[in-house]
Design an enzyme around this catalytic site. Structure first.
Site, PDB file in Angstrom:
ATOM      1  N   ARG A  60       0.628  -8.774  13.795  1.00  0.00           N
ATOM      2  CA  ARG A  60       0.018  -7.740  12.938  1.00  0.00           C
ATOM      3  C   ARG A  60      -0.906  -8.346  11.891  1.00  0.00           C
ATOM      4  O   ARG A  60      -1.932  -7.763  11.542  1.00  0.00           O
ATOM      5  CB  ARG A  60       1.117  -6.890  12.295  1.00  0.00           C
ATOM      6  CG  ARG A  60       1.699  -5.910  13.326  1.00  0.00           C
ATOM      7  CD  ARG A  60       3.028  -5.347  12.919  1.00  0.00           C
ATOM      8  NE  ARG A  60       2.951  -4.585  11.708  1.00  0.00           N
ATOM      9  CZ  ARG A  60       3.909  -4.558  10.787  1.00  0.00           C
ATOM     10  NH1 ARG A  60       5.010  -5.279  10.934  1.00  0.00           N
ATOM     11  NH2 ARG A  60       3.764  -3.838   9.727  1.00  0.00           N
ATOM     12  N   LYS A  65       0.824  -1.218   0.000  1.00  0.00           N
ATOM     13  CA  LYS A  65       0.000   0.000   0.000  1.00  0.00           C
ATOM     14  C   LYS A  65       0.856   1.265   0.000  1.00  0.00           C
ATOM     15  O   LYS A  65       0.589   2.195  -0.740  1.00  0.00           O
ATOM     16  CB  LYS A  65      -0.873   0.095   1.273  1.00  0.00           C
ATOM     17  CG  LYS A  65      -1.807  -1.031   1.510  1.00  0.00           C
ATOM     18  CD  LYS A  65      -2.691  -0.749   2.735  1.00  0.00           C
ATOM     19  CE  LYS A  65      -1.962  -0.596   4.064  1.00  0.00           C
ATOM     20  NZ  LYS A  65      -1.304  -1.810   4.545  1.00  0.00           N
ATOM     21  N   ARG A 115      -8.464   1.523   9.929  1.00  0.00           N
ATOM     22  CA  ARG A 115      -8.099   0.136  10.196  1.00  0.00           C
ATOM     23  C   ARG A 115      -9.132  -0.570  11.065  1.00  0.00           C
ATOM     24  O   ARG A 115      -8.966  -1.749  11.370  1.00  0.00           O
ATOM     25  CB  ARG A 115      -6.765   0.100  10.921  1.00  0.00           C
ATOM     26  CG  ARG A 115      -5.559  -0.239  10.040  1.00  0.00           C
ATOM     27  CD  ARG A 115      -4.360  -0.167  10.946  1.00  0.00           C
ATOM     28  NE  ARG A 115      -3.208  -0.891  10.523  1.00  0.00           N
ATOM     29  CZ  ARG A 115      -2.169  -0.357   9.889  1.00  0.00           C
ATOM     30  NH1 ARG A 115      -2.207   0.887   9.485  1.00  0.00           N
ATOM     31  NH2 ARG A 115      -1.100  -1.083   9.657  1.00  0.00           N
TER      32      ARG A 115
HETATM   33  P1  AMP Z   1       1.797   0.698   8.987  1.00  0.00           P
HETATM   34  O1  AMP Z   1       2.995   1.509   8.661  1.00  0.00           O
HETATM   35  O2  AMP Z   1       0.538   1.170   8.292  1.00  0.00           O
HETATM   36  O3  AMP Z   1       2.038  -0.779   8.838  1.00  0.00           O
HETATM   37  O4  AMP Z   1       1.500   0.939  10.553  1.00  0.00           O
HETATM   38  C1  AMP Z   1       2.460   0.595  11.535  1.00  0.00           C
HETATM   39  C2  AMP Z   1       1.820   0.564  12.919  1.00  0.00           C
HETATM   40  O5  AMP Z   1       1.251   1.845  13.225  1.00  0.00           O
HETATM   41  C3  AMP Z   1       0.664  -0.411  13.083  1.00  0.00           C
HETATM   42  O6  AMP Z   1       1.132  -1.717  13.389  1.00  0.00           O
HETATM   43  C4  AMP Z   1      -0.082   0.210  14.250  1.00  0.00           C
HETATM   44  O7  AMP Z   1       0.586  -0.013  15.480  1.00  0.00           O
HETATM   45  C5  AMP Z   1       0.040   1.696  13.952  1.00  0.00           C
HETATM   46  N1  AMP Z   1      -1.059   2.193  13.085  1.00  0.00           N
HETATM   47  C6  AMP Z   1      -0.949   2.698  11.830  1.00  0.00           C
HETATM   48  N2  AMP Z   1      -2.149   3.074  11.346  1.00  0.00           N
HETATM   49  C7  AMP Z   1      -3.047   2.802  12.320  1.00  0.00           C
HETATM   50  C8  AMP Z   1      -4.455   2.940  12.424  1.00  0.00           C
HETATM   51  N3  AMP Z   1      -5.199   3.419  11.412  1.00  0.00           N
HETATM   52  N4  AMP Z   1      -5.053   2.546  13.581  1.00  0.00           N
HETATM   53  C9  AMP Z   1      -4.332   2.062  14.611  1.00  0.00           C
HETATM   54  N5  AMP Z   1      -3.006   1.885  14.574  1.00  0.00           N
HETATM   55  C10 AMP Z   1      -2.353   2.246  13.440  1.00  0.00           C
END
Ligand code: AMP
Length: 184
Positions: free
Chosen positions: A137, A13, A85
């Site tokens: 995750r 993404k 999310r």
């Molecule tokens: P990502 O870079 O999108 O994989 O996000 C990394 C981490 O950030 C996730 O594992 C969550 O801990 C936190 N995170 C990112 N976006 C969200 C969201 N929309 N809601 C809750 N936690 C988030």
């Protein structure tokens, strides 16, 4: 126009959002990037969210929706990557979008088999990319985020893209599912 990118960790993404945002002149908002930046800067928010990031847990809805709300400007187009999310976040987004005279127009689901996701995440080397956190995750995605597929399908705005292959091929597929003519 607000476009949402939906998909498990490692589905590409972020990479595709960067490319598409430039192509369409949209603001790319990645909640993961915003949260990591807050942690790296050692802000109060960063300290509050560090434990969630490290454990691969979702940061509480109010924190994330607050972070997004702060950045929304009337009539600007957004490409949201990693947000919403949860169904609660998606509901809040509808409210936030209408508050800036916008609506969620398309949601793109990135489809990648689980073994490929694990392979990619293991190769990435981010601090939350340890085997245990990766498993967690992916589980969190299935439990909390996958219900958004039905949520957006019901609204008639969900489309899917095959997320396996070369970055540029996936970009082309994305343009085609979003019905955007490739650059000639
Ligand atoms: P990502 O870079 O999108 O994989 O996000 C990394 C981490 O950030 C996730 O594992 C969550 O801990 C936190 N995170 C990112 N976006 C969200 C969201 N929309 N809601 C809750 N936690 C988030």
């Amino acid at each position: 126009m607000i476009v949402v990118f939906l998909g498990p960790p490692g589905s590409g993404k972020g990479t595709q959002a960067q490319l598409l945002a430039v192509r369409l002149n949209m603001v790319h908002l990645s909640t993961g990037d915003l949260l990591r930046a807050a942690r790296a800067a050692g802000t109060p928010l960063g300290r509050q969210v560090a434990q969630y990031l490290d454990a691969g847990k979702l940061v509480p809805d109010e924190v994330v929706t607050g972070l997004v709300a702060e950045r929304l400007v009337p009539h600007q187009d957004y490409l949201l990557d990693g947000f919403p999310r949860t169904v609660a976040q998606a509901q809040k987004l509808e409210e936030l979008a209408s508050g800036i005279g916008q609506e969620v127009s398309s949601v793109v689901l990135f489809v990648v088999p689980e073994e490929e996701l694990v392979r990619r995440l293991m190769g990435r080397g981010r601090t939350d990319d340890t085997p245990e956190t990766i498993r967690h995750r992916l589980k969190v995605y299935q439990e909390e985020t996958a219900p958004l597929v039905g949520f957006y399908r019901q609204r008639g705005i969900l489309c899917q893209v095959d997320g396996v292959g070369k970055v540029e091929d996936i970009h082309e597929r994305l343009l085609s599912v979003l019905r955007i003519a490739p650059q000639g």
